[in-house]
Design an enzyme around this catalytic site. Structure first.
Site, PDB file in Angstrom:
ATOM      1  N   LYS A 190       0.721  -0.980   0.082  1.00  0.00           N
ATOM      2  CA  LYS A 190       0.119   0.128  -0.126  1.00  0.00           C
ATOM      3  C   LYS A 190       0.899   1.343  -0.278  1.00  0.00           C
ATOM      4  O   LYS A 190       1.419   1.534   1.025  1.00  0.00           O
ATOM      5  CB  LYS A 190      -1.016  -0.094   1.014  1.00  0.00           C
TER       6      LYS A 190
ATOM      7  N   ASP B 103       2.142   4.921   0.235  1.00  0.00           N
ATOM      8  CA  ASP B 103       1.559   6.273   0.753  1.00  0.00           C
ATOM      9  C   ASP B 103       1.935   7.505  -0.219  1.00  0.00           C
ATOM     10  O   ASP B 103       2.738   8.093  -0.033  1.00  0.00           O
ATOM     11  CB  ASP B 103       2.393   6.202   1.982  1.00  0.00           C
TER      12      ASP B 103
ATOM     13  N   CYS C 259      15.897  37.048  23.554  1.00  0.00           N
ATOM     14  CA  CYS C 259      16.355  35.834  23.024  1.00  0.00           C
ATOM     15  C   CYS C 259      16.835  35.032  24.281  1.00  0.00           C
ATOM     16  O   CYS C 259      17.302  35.639  25.205  1.00  0.00           O
ATOM     17  CB  CYS C 259      17.605  36.287  22.307  1.00  0.00           C
TER      18      CYS C 259
ATOM     19  N   CYS D  46      20.895  34.914  24.696  1.00  0.00           N
ATOM     20  CA  CYS D  46      21.693  35.964  24.747  1.00  0.00           C
ATOM     21  C   CYS D  46      21.007  37.283  25.591  1.00  0.00           C
ATOM     22  O   CYS D  46      21.441  38.264  25.884  1.00  0.00           O
ATOM     23  CB  CYS D  46      22.128  36.430  23.705  1.00  0.00           C
TER      24      CYS D  46
END
Ligand code: D41
Length: 676
Positions: free
Chosen positions: A124, A126, A417, A420
């Site tokens: 079968k 995909d 961030c 930092c």
């Protein structure tokens, strides 16, 4: 001129064209349907070129089924709806042996005179189901399955797949024949495509199934043509004015003889036990197959029995999909963290309760970007479906909304961030948010070094991720230029480094100074400058200094460089820190062979595509050799390609190049051309 002579002069091209088409069709059939090429690729190319030339001299002789007509149709605004003449049924699923035996029992109850039921067993695939219709042996229409009743008209897109015959190889085709099958993208093509897309900084395809579906449903068939798609035919939807064998297995054989590509793993099974043995066998060999399968399908072989069994609620009683254990699993999201990339991009990553899926334990899954995360509405604490297909990065498919706990936490993009502490910004009309720290951010420093040293950049052998982490954490390396100041003793002092390996690494860093200009420009990691752009910049400016002096207008003159990319390049080279970095790199002895002036050799301005394995040089070396001579290497074959260099075991690019009539060089011819 006498009338009969005139007639002969006109008839000659028509005869030759017909002869060429017949030959090309036969070679295509031998190559795709039989997997048994009859002639060398060069011969195929030669005939295709001749046919192209004749057709352009006699456009009135072009027919839609000519092998030259697979690509080039103009894009359409939208797909038209196609109502399937016979609904495209769905398949019932089974996951256990018991369910499979129940299926067989129900069938035997309908045919008490039979002790065993004969089945056809097949993998079968995909991919995406489609139908293709032939009238009087000519391909006239292709459609996706859609909801089973109505699909989309993808006639032009399907036509670009070389495995689909445009004319049936039979003297007595049925008046109408509609075949059904699955379009898929083999793993190799999928990986190659993503590698190239990533290098160009473009969106990658999530998994082979989505890739096949997305590629077939492109409004511009030229995009479909550039995608490495393949297909297998697994059945018939409708036949009129013609006869086919009344057994599934034999019918597939006839379809194969008519030119269709049938999965070579289709097998006759005399009983349900043989089906189950087939299932185990396929399960074991699954990971070695070149394409993704998610189970096997059993079909009652006798078509008359199929008719008697009929179907219930859109699924035939005579067929069953026996699925492999899920490559999807449920788990919970413990947290969402943000990874900082080379250019500061923040990528959300889900930290998961570890779960065993598709053969490995998965504890992280990428969420791509905030838009994707919001679209799927993923929150911390959610129960989610994880998918891992082949060796593709695990992804979160969706949230199980019913299982959301009361305290599920929304994910917010941090304003600073996580690495930092510098502000994070999201630029207008960009999916990505970025850390503004630049080289003051340890994550960006780390990723910049990683990219600089990577295989396709300066290719510093032995400088792996762990070592880079140590060098950056110890602040021994802040910019790529610092690499060239490292002493052997400093390297030897690092974890898991001996004197010997330190010497080796030191030598590798030194050796990397001899490079090429395109590699060097790519290694800098300028935003949106992938390998192709780096090469285009190198060919245009031919040295670093002219590029450093250029303004945006000059940079925009470079082939395929738009305003956004030009802006990033200008911003990079005019930045004071980067200027200092470039000076230091050059000062450290980084250099490249000069780039020849244009309009000299046969490589100039020519576009090359590499495929297969070359014996005497690596792909990277071939790439550099072409670039050094003024040629350009691109990832996929298109009408603009001038040469395909084909090594051993070439992929689908070869077939594509042949279709397009592009000159194919084998290794010997390529080496000769390099030597000239
Ligand atoms: O390989 C497949 N994905 C596959 C799909 C197959 N080998 N056989 C199939 N047979 C059918 C019937 C029995 C209904 C003709 C199918 C599908 N159907 C199918 N594919 C998508 C929906 C149904």
């Amino acid at each position: 001129m006498k009338p009969d002579k005139k007639a002969r002069a006109a008839a000659a091209p028509a005869t030759r064209i017909a002869r060429l088409r017949a030959l090309l069709e036969r070679y295509n059939y031998r190559y795709h349907a039989l997997d048994d090429p009859e002639v060398p690729d060069a011969e195929y190319d030669r005939l295709m070129l001749e046919l192209r030339a004749m057709e352009s001299a006699h456009p009135e002789l072009i027919t839609p089924d000519s092998p030259t007509q697979r690509v080039g149709a103009a894009p359409s605004a939208a797909f038209a709806a196609v109502r399937h003449r016979m609904a495209m049924l769905s398949l019932d699923n089974a996951f256990t042996e018991e369910e499979v035996r129940d299926f067989d029992r129900r069938i035997r109850e309908r045919f008490p005179q039979l002790a065993e039921i004969a089945y056809s067993a097949e993998p079968k695939l995909d991919g995406l189901a489609f139908s293709a219709t032939y009238e009087h042996g000519l391909y006239v229409r292709g459609a996706t399955r859609g909801d089973g009743e109505t699909g989309e008209d993808v006639t032009q897109n399907l036509k670009t797949i070389a495995a689909l015959p445009l004319r049936l190889r039979t003297d007595a085709p049925p008046r109408v024949l509609e075949v059904r099958g699955e379009v898929f993208m083999p793993f190799a093509g999928f990986r190659r495509f993503n590698h190239e897309a990533a290098a160009r900084g473009e969106k990658i395809l999530v998994n082979p199934r989505n890739a096949a579906a997305g590629s077939l449903r492109q409004l511009d068939p030229r995009i479909t043509a550039a995608r490495p798609l393949d297909l297998f035919i697994y059945g018939i939807g409708h036949v009129e004015g013609g006869d086919l064998p009344q057994h599934h297995g034999r019918m597939l054989q006839v379809l194969k003889s008519w030119g269709f590509k049938i999965c070579p793993l289709v097998r006759a099974a005399k009983s349900i036990d043989e089906c189950l043995a087939y299932y185990s066998e396929m399960g074991a060999s699954r990971s070695g197959l070149p394409y993704q399968i998610d189970g096997v399908v059993y079909k009652v072989d006798d078509l008359e029995m199929q008719r008697q069994l009929g179907f219930v609620s859109r699924a035939p009683r005579w067929a069953l999909a026996h699925k492999f254990p899920a490559e999807e699993a449920l788990t919970t999201v413990r947290d969402v963290e943000f990874q900082v990339g080379r250019t500061g991009t923040l990528t959300p990553v889900a930290r998961l309760e570890p779960v065993f899926v598709g053969g490995v334990t998965v504890s992280n899954a990428t969420l791509h970007n905030m838009d994707e995360l919001n679209r799927k509405d993923i929150r911390i604490g959610d129960t989610v479906v994880i998918r891992r297909a082949g060796d593709v990065i695990p992804e979160v498919v969706r949230v199980i909304a019913e299982r959301r706990p009361a305290g599920a936490k929304l994910v917010v993009m941090p304003s600073v961030c996580p690495e930092c502490g510098n502000p994070v910004v999201r630029e207008a009309e960009q999916a990505a948010a970025r850390c503004t720290g630049g080289r003051s951010c340890p994550a960006q420093r780390r990723e910049e070094i990683r990219h600089f040293a990577s295989r396709r950049a300066l290719n510093i052998q032995g400088l792996g991720d762990k070592l880079i982490d140590q060098l950056v954490d110890a602040n021994l390396v802040r910019t790529p230029a610092d690499l060239f100041d490292l002493q052997t003793a400093q390297l030897a002092a690092l974890e898991r480094m001996g004197e010997k390996s330190a010497q080796k690494l030191h030598a590798a860093i030194a050796a990397s100074r001899q490079t090429t200009l395109p590699r060097f420009l790519y290694a800098l990691g300028i935003r949106d400058v992938g390998e192709a752009t780096a090469l285009a910049l190198a060919l245009h400016f031919r040295d670093l200094e002219p590029l450093r002096r250029a303004d945006q207008a000059e940079i925009q003159k470079v082939q395929d460089v738009g305003p956004a990319v030009a802006e990033h390049v200008v911003a990079y080279v005019h930045d004071a820190d980067n200027g200092a970095l470039l000076d230091r790199l050059i000062g450290a002895g980084i250099g490249w062979p000069p780039i020849a002036a244009p309009a000299q050799g046969e490589f100039d301005g020519k576009s090359f595509v590499l495929t297969g394995t070359l014996e005497s040089l690596t792909r990277d070396a071939a790439h550099d050799a072409i670039a050094a001579r003024g040629g350009k290497v691109t990832g996929s074959v298109s009408k603009k390609t001038h040469y395909l260099v084909a090594g051993a075991d070439p992929g689908s690019k070869l077939a594509k190049a042949e279709e397009l009539g592009i000159t194919v060089l084998d290794e010997k011819a390529f080496l000769e051309m390099l030597a000239r």
